[in-house]
Every structure is written in C-alpha cells, then in structure tokens.
Motif scaffolding. Structure first.
Motif, short mmCIF file in Angstrom:
data_model
loop_
_atom_site.label_atom_id
_atom_site.label_comp_id
_atom_site.label_asym_id
_atom_site.label_seq_id
_atom_site.Cartn_x
_atom_site.Cartn_y
_atom_site.Cartn_z
N SER A 81 40.05 0.05 -13.24
CA SER A 81 39.60 -0.91 -14.25
C SER A 81 38.92 -2.10 -13.61
CB SER A 81 40.78 -1.38 -15.11
OG SER A 81 41.39 -0.27 -15.71
N ILE A 95 36.71 -3.70 -16.64
CA ILE A 95 37.35 -3.66 -17.95
C ILE A 95 38.79 -4.15 -17.78
CG2 ILE A 95 38.13 -1.23 -17.74
CD1 ILE A 95 37.35 -0.93 -20.76
N LYS A 96 39.29 -4.88 -18.77
CA LYS A 96 40.66 -5.41 -18.69
C LYS A 96 41.64 -4.25 -18.85
CE LYS A 96 43.67 -8.84 -20.68
NZ LYS A 96 44.14 -9.40 -21.92
N ILE A 114 35.53 5.32 -19.67
CA ILE A 114 35.21 3.87 -19.66
C ILE A 114 33.70 3.68 -19.83
CG2 ILE A 114 35.20 1.77 -18.24
CD1 ILE A 114 37.94 2.73 -17.09
N THR A 141 31.27 -4.72 -22.56
CA THR A 141 32.19 -4.81 -21.44
C THR A 141 33.40 -5.72 -21.72
OG1 THR A 141 30.73 -6.49 -20.58
CG2 THR A 141 30.52 -4.30 -19.61
N ASN A 142 33.36 -6.46 -22.83
CA ASN A 142 34.44 -7.42 -23.06
C ASN A 142 35.60 -6.79 -23.82
OD1 ASN A 142 35.67 -9.87 -22.95
ND2 ASN A 142 34.66 -10.68 -24.80
N GLN A 143 36.06 -5.63 -23.36
CA GLN A 143 37.08 -4.88 -24.09
C GLN A 143 38.20 -4.50 -23.13
OE1 GLN A 143 36.64 -4.76 -27.19
NE2 GLN A 143 34.45 -4.88 -27.57
N SER A 144 39.20 -3.77 -23.67
CA SER A 144 40.36 -3.41 -22.85
C SER A 144 40.57 -1.90 -22.77
CB SER A 144 41.63 -4.04 -23.43
OG SER A 144 41.50 -5.43 -23.45
N PHE A 145 41.24 -1.52 -21.68
CA PHE A 145 41.61 -0.13 -21.44
C PHE A 145 43.14 -0.10 -21.35
CE2 PHE A 145 42.09 3.11 -17.79
CZ PHE A 145 42.30 4.16 -18.68
N GLN A 151 32.17 1.65 -22.83
CA GLN A 151 31.43 0.41 -22.59
C GLN A 151 29.99 0.49 -23.10
OE1 GLN A 151 32.14 -0.24 -18.37
NE2 GLN A 151 33.67 -1.79 -18.85
N TYR A 207 39.85 -0.61 -28.67
CA TYR A 207 40.14 -0.48 -27.24
C TYR A 207 40.17 0.99 -26.85
CZ TYR A 207 45.01 -0.37 -29.11
OH TYR A 207 46.15 -0.11 -29.83
#
Ligand code: KG4
Ligand code: ZN
Length: 354
Positions: free
Chosen positions: A303, A308-309, A270, A279-283, A274, A144
């Motif tokens: 976000s 991004i989550k 970000i 793109t399926n990740q978290s911040f 990415q 992440y």
C-alpha cells in the motif's frame, strides 16, 4: 422504524443499540454495539475442543454446540453491556453464508428475541460483517477496496455502500484460509490451523523451498491456491522423514508464497480501483486470515508503494466475532434494511448479490 432508546451510559446521549449474534462456523458469539462506534460487549465461545479430535470443524457437532451455548452467550453479552433487552433497538443475526445448522440456530434465536421483545430483525450476510468492520474501527467512508480472506472466501471487492459491492476477483478453487488449514493439517498442527502455522513459520526459513505461485504475474484479480497446497504435499512426500525444522521451513515458505501471491493480485486490484476512484482512498483487509502478521505487513508495504492508505482492523475483530454482525446491523438499521421473520438462512450468499 423502532424508536431510538437511551443507553445505560448516559441519560442525555441517545444511541442506537443492536445485539449481534454470530454462529456460522465454530464460534458462538454475541455482542452489543452502538451507533456511536462503541462495542459495549463482545462475547465469543470457541468450539475448538469439540472439533480438535477430528482435525476440522464437524458441522453436526458445531450446530449442537451452538444450540447448547447460545442462550448463555447472549445473556452474557447483554449483562456485560450493562443493559437489558428493553434497551435494544434491533436484533441482528448471521443469516449466511456458512454451516447451515449453526446459522439456523443463531438466526432462529435472534428472530425469537426480536419477536418476544417487539424489535426489528436484521439478517446479516457474514461477509458483510467482515466487510464493514473497518467502518466501526476506523470510521471509514465509502468507497474502499477490500481484500476479504477467510476460511471459505478469498475475494477482492470494491465496497461502494451498505449492500453495494462490486467483485473484482475471486478464488478459482480453495480459499486462502482453507489452504492454511490444510497445510497445517499436513504438518500435524493442532486446530486452529492458520494461527498455529503462523507461529511455526516464525522459526522457519521462508527461502528454503521454492513453491509455485498460482496466477502470479497474470492480469486480473482472481486467486488460486489448490496447486500450492498440492505442491507442498509433493514436497513433503519427497522429503520423507520430516524433522521439526523441516516443518518450520515448509510453514515459512508456504506463508511467504501466500504473501507474494496476495501482493501480486492486490497490486492489480489497487490499480483498477485507483483508476476509477482516484488515489485518496483506502485499502482494507478483513476476515480471519487478516489476523496473520506477515500478510498484514506485506499488504501494508504494498500500500505504501502504491500510495493508498492501508487499514487492517484489530486482530480480534478480523477472526469471527459478533461485534461485526452487530455493527452491520447498525448500518442496515440506519438504512431501514429490515428483514421479515420468515427470512430463510442461506448456506451460500455471495456478497455482490445482497
Ligand atoms: O473469518 P474467519 O474467522 O471464519 C470464516 O469466516 O471462515 O476465518 C477463519 C480462517 C481459518 O481458515 C483460519 O485458519 C484463518 O482464518 N486464520 C488464519 C489466522 N487466523 C485465522 N490464517 C493465517 N494466519 C492466522 N493468524
Ligand atoms: Zn468469517
């Protein structure tokens, strides 16, 4: 590797229990956390009253205060958890970075407990404590993106695993928390500076003063805050007699500028993150400054725009605490990353070098 023990909660359910000790700045803290993501106790003794007359943390006073209170704080953490020392699987203590007198007190206390109770000892990098908190609160997987903003650090990192960090950006001068504290001082606010500045900013007009946004719009992920601090000082000198409403406007304008700068630098990070990890990740935002609601809101809205989550741990786990040290202990315990009792506390200890 220590044998797994049974918690007090259930005789059937086996859990790893780690005692964490934090003493790197002006909080003496102890906590027991389990590998079931449970915080069994979380005790924090603040030293604000000791340092208030000096307008900032005095390292020697901090070390003495840690030495005076650590035994009581640790016993409270054990009692609150409803366990005894024999129920623990390991002792984790902050080994740096931080004010070395305090780190020595906490880590020596932790090593002694480990030795007496025949438990493994884990020296925790304080920054790793902040960095891994979101895995305790949100059960987050690696990798992440992390914005780590505290009193001594402002960094953007990719968290790839326990002890595995890639630095994307760093501050070139002051940390963002340091900037909050210095401006709070200029505004004659009491300690703790950051939270009191946030409170004052609520009554101010954030568009009143146009302040410089260091590095804004430039490529890369580095930060710079010292020019912003100087600009606020010049503005205050220029205004001369400052009313309480001027002060609130300055606080609000400063906070808004910090938000804009953080958003700009994080947007670059970000994109970089990415491009490499999809793109399926978290911040995640972590560290004391992550307690600031305007900053949390600005990063959340960034976000959303960037797809991004966004994860911000509860405010009580953003500012210094020992649950994050105990949790980092759980993580390192599960990897078998133990430390010897001759571990030397480190006043400086970069996260990308552990
Ligand atoms: O992580 P932390 O508790 O200690 C360090 O590791 O440094 O961060 C402390 C920093 C201080 O500079 C403090 O003023 C800032 O975090 N801080 C805040 C807020 N709460 C704490 N800054 C802005 N707004 C807040 N609500
Ligand atoms: Zn911290």
């Amino acid at each position: 590797m220590a044998e797994k023990k049974t918690t007090h909660k259930s005789n059937k359910e086996k859990a790893v229990l780690v005692l964490g000790i934090e003493s790197s700045c002006d909080e003496t803290a102890a906590s027991v956390v389990s590998n079931n993501f449970e915080i069994l106790s979380n005790v924090i003794g603040s030293q604000f009253e000791y340092h208030k007359p000096y307008g900032g943390v005095v390292p020697e006073l901090a070390a003495r205060a840690h030495a005076q209170t650590i035994d009581v704080i640790v016993s409270r953490a054990i009692t609150d958890a409803g366990i005894s020392y024999q129920d623990l699987d390991a002792v984790a203590a902050t080994g740096g970075p931080g004010l070395i007198g305090g780190v020595l007190v906490g880590s020596t206390f932790g090593k002694t407990l480990a030795l007496v109770n025949k438990l493994p000892f884990l020296a925790i990098n304080h920054l790793e404590g902040h960095a891994l908190t979101a895995r305790l609160t949100d059960r987050l997987d690696f990798p992440y993106l992390l914005l780590l903003v505290s009193g001594g650090h402002s960094q953007l990192l990719i968290v790839k695993g326990v002890g595995n960090y890639r630095l994307l950006g760093n501050t070139l001068d002051d940390a963002v928390g340091e900037a909050f504290d210095k401006i709070a001082n200029l505004l004659n606010l009491e300690m703790p500076g950051g939270p009191n500045l946030e409170k004052l900013a609520l009554c101010g007009d954030s568009t009143k003063y146009l302040l410089p946004k260091p590095l804004h719009g430039r490529p890369g992920c580095d930060f710079s805050f010292s020019g912003l601090k100087t600009a606020v000082r010049y503005k205050m000198d220029q205004l001369g007699n400052i009313s309480s409403s001027d002060k609130a406007d300055i606080a609000a304008s400063f906070q808004k500028t910090v938000c804009d700068v953080l958003v700009d630098r994080c947007a670059n990070a970000i994109k970089i993150f990415q491009e490499e990890f999809g793109t399926n990740q978290s911040f995640v935002v972590a560290g004391g400054v992550a307690a600031n609601k305007s900053i949390r809101a600005a990063l959340e809205s960034l976000s959303e725009q960037q797809g991004i989550k966004f994860i911000a741990p509860p405010i009580s786990l953003c500012t210094d605490n020992a649950a994050m040290i105990a949790w980092a202990g759980i993580e390192r315990f599960s990897k078998g990353f133990f430390d010897n009792l001759d571990f030397m506390p480190k006043p400086r200890w970069p996260l990308d070098n552990i």
